[in-house]
Design a protein around this motif. Structure first.
Motif, mmCIF file in Angstrom:
data_model
loop_
_atom_site.group_PDB
_atom_site.id
_atom_site.type_symbol
_atom_site.label_atom_id
_atom_site.label_comp_id
_atom_site.label_asym_id
_atom_site.label_seq_id
_atom_site.Cartn_x
_atom_site.Cartn_y
_atom_site.Cartn_z
ATOM 1 N N TYR A 188 2.659 6.480 -5.479
ATOM 2 C CA TYR A 188 2.449 6.719 -6.905
ATOM 3 C C TYR A 188 0.997 7.086 -7.226
ATOM 4 O O TYR A 188 0.588 7.035 -8.377
ATOM 5 C CB TYR A 188 2.923 5.518 -7.723
ATOM 6 C CG TYR A 188 4.428 5.450 -7.742
ATOM 7 C CD1 TYR A 188 5.163 6.209 -8.650
ATOM 8 C CD2 TYR A 188 5.121 4.684 -6.818
ATOM 9 C CE1 TYR A 188 6.539 6.183 -8.650
ATOM 10 C CE2 TYR A 188 6.502 4.654 -6.821
ATOM 11 C CZ TYR A 188 7.205 5.404 -7.729
ATOM 12 O OH TYR A 188 8.576 5.380 -7.727
ATOM 13 N N GLU A 189 0.239 7.461 -6.200
ATOM 14 C CA GLU A 189 -1.124 7.974 -6.331
ATOM 15 C C GLU A 189 -2.035 7.044 -7.128
ATOM 16 O O GLU A 189 -2.769 7.476 -8.028
ATOM 17 C CB GLU A 189 -1.102 9.376 -6.948
ATOM 18 C CG GLU A 189 -0.324 10.366 -6.123
ATOM 19 C CD GLU A 189 -0.158 11.714 -6.802
ATOM 20 O OE1 GLU A 189 -0.599 11.863 -7.968
ATOM 21 O OE2 GLU A 189 0.410 12.613 -6.175
ATOM 22 N N VAL A 190 -1.996 5.781 -6.785
ATOM 23 C CA VAL A 190 -2.866 4.793 -7.431
ATOM 24 C C VAL A 190 -4.213 4.845 -6.720
ATOM 25 O O VAL A 190 -4.327 4.478 -5.554
ATOM 26 C CB VAL A 190 -2.255 3.379 -7.355
ATOM 27 C CG1 VAL A 190 -3.209 2.341 -7.917
ATOM 28 C CG2 VAL A 190 -0.928 3.343 -8.089
ATOM 29 N N SER A 191 -5.237 5.308 -7.432
ATOM 30 C CA SER A 191 -6.567 5.434 -6.833
ATOM 31 C C SER A 191 -7.524 4.356 -7.333
ATOM 32 O O SER A 191 -8.590 4.166 -6.758
ATOM 33 C CB SER A 191 -7.145 6.816 -7.132
ATOM 34 O OG SER A 191 -7.214 7.026 -8.523
ATOM 35 N N ALA A 192 -7.169 3.670 -8.412
ATOM 36 C CA ALA A 192 -7.995 2.597 -8.963
ATOM 37 C C ALA A 192 -7.065 1.555 -9.585
ATOM 38 O O ALA A 192 -5.946 1.864 -9.968
ATOM 39 C CB ALA A 192 -8.943 3.149 -10.019
ATOM 40 N N ALA A 198 1.601 2.076 -3.554
ATOM 41 C CA ALA A 198 0.384 2.542 -4.217
ATOM 42 C C ALA A 198 0.078 3.985 -3.818
ATOM 43 O O ALA A 198 -0.301 4.805 -4.670
ATOM 44 C CB ALA A 198 -0.786 1.633 -3.874
ATOM 45 N N LEU A 199 0.250 4.324 -2.562
ATOM 46 C CA LEU A 199 0.019 5.697 -2.113
ATOM 47 C C LEU A 199 1.062 6.653 -2.684
ATOM 48 O O LEU A 199 0.740 7.769 -3.087
ATOM 49 C CB LEU A 199 0.024 5.763 -0.588
ATOM 50 C CG LEU A 199 -1.167 5.105 0.114
ATOM 51 C CD1 LEU A 199 -0.950 5.065 1.617
ATOM 52 C CD2 LEU A 199 -2.457 5.826 -0.226
ATOM 53 N N THR A 256 -3.836 -0.014 -12.582
ATOM 54 C CA THR A 256 -3.118 1.190 -12.985
ATOM 55 C C THR A 256 -1.758 0.756 -13.488
ATOM 56 O O THR A 256 -1.078 -0.028 -12.829
ATOM 57 C CB THR A 256 -2.948 2.166 -11.807
ATOM 58 O OG1 THR A 256 -4.245 2.618 -11.392
ATOM 59 C CG2 THR A 256 -2.111 3.364 -12.202
ATOM 60 N N VAL A 271 -5.086 3.979 -16.680
ATOM 61 C CA VAL A 271 -5.911 3.266 -15.704
ATOM 62 C C VAL A 271 -6.973 2.492 -16.474
ATOM 63 O O VAL A 271 -7.592 3.022 -17.392
ATOM 64 C CB VAL A 271 -6.584 4.253 -14.716
ATOM 65 C CG1 VAL A 271 -7.469 3.518 -13.731
ATOM 66 C CG2 VAL A 271 -5.539 5.074 -13.985
ATOM 67 N N THR A 288 0.821 -1.210 0.000
ATOM 68 C CA THR A 288 0.000 0.000 0.000
ATOM 69 C C THR A 288 0.855 1.261 0.000
ATOM 70 O O THR A 288 0.440 2.282 -0.568
ATOM 71 C CB THR A 288 -0.941 0.025 1.217
ATOM 72 O OG1 THR A 288 -0.180 -0.167 2.403
ATOM 73 C CG2 THR A 288 -1.995 -1.050 1.110
#
Length: 171
Positions: free
Chosen positions: A132-136, A129-130, A139, A153, A126
């Motif tokens: 690299y600003e993965v929101s969905a 993911a945070l 990606t 995405v 996580t």
């Protein structure tokens, strides 16, 4: 039913199955006739005929794809890589990820080492993911010389993936 089929074999001592073939005339005895069995599948195999070890795979092996183990592994294999890297942020529970992942692996393998693919499970990593600003998910990021140069995405078809990889690899 199965017991009736295999009953003749159940009465044969295990030693006869595992013993090497000493001469061509040493055959198993059939239970019914007590005479040498002339059926080819009834004869024991010599140990030399059985391969020592073999690997069996139902999927292709992709040598240019790897799973990220931790942050240090990510920095060493992705950010410090001289080869461009495609990062697939995915999750086990994500249906579209299960479609995109193999498709992307196949496209990366076609380029024979000109591009690598790193797979990052967002549930396990996580922090990445945070960062690299993965929101969905899914990606996909394209990293060249440690910098993110492109991103998308969602699911793409093979033509779009090929264009994405060619843009990353360059001329």
């Amino acid at each position: 039913m199965a017991q009736k089929l295999f009953r003749p074999f159940l009465s044969i001592p295990v030693k006869q199955f595992s013993a090497p073939l000493r001469s061509p005339s040493s055959l198993l005895l059939c239970r019914v006739s007590a005479a040498p069995c002339n059926i080819a599948w009834c004869r024991p195999l010599p140990f030399a005929a059985v391969p020592a070890s073999r690997t069996f795979s139902t999927t292709q092996v992709f040598r240019h794809t790897f799973n990220v183990q931790d942050v240090d592994d990510f920095q060493a294999r992705v950010l410090k890589s001289q080869t461009p890297v495609v990062i697939d942020f995915h999750a086990q529970w994500c249906g579209p990820c299960k479609i995109l992942g193999p498709r992307l692996e196949k496209m990366v393998s076609k380029h024979n080492g000109k591009v690598l693919m790193a797979k990052v499970d967002i549930d396990d990593h996580t922090d990445l993911a945070l960062e690299y600003e993965v929101s969905a998910v899914p990606t996909v990021l394209a990293v060249k010389n440690g910098d993110v140069v492109d991103k998308f995405v969602g699911i793409k078809d093979e033509d779009q993936l090929e264009a994405f990889l060619k843009k990353l690899i360059g001329p």
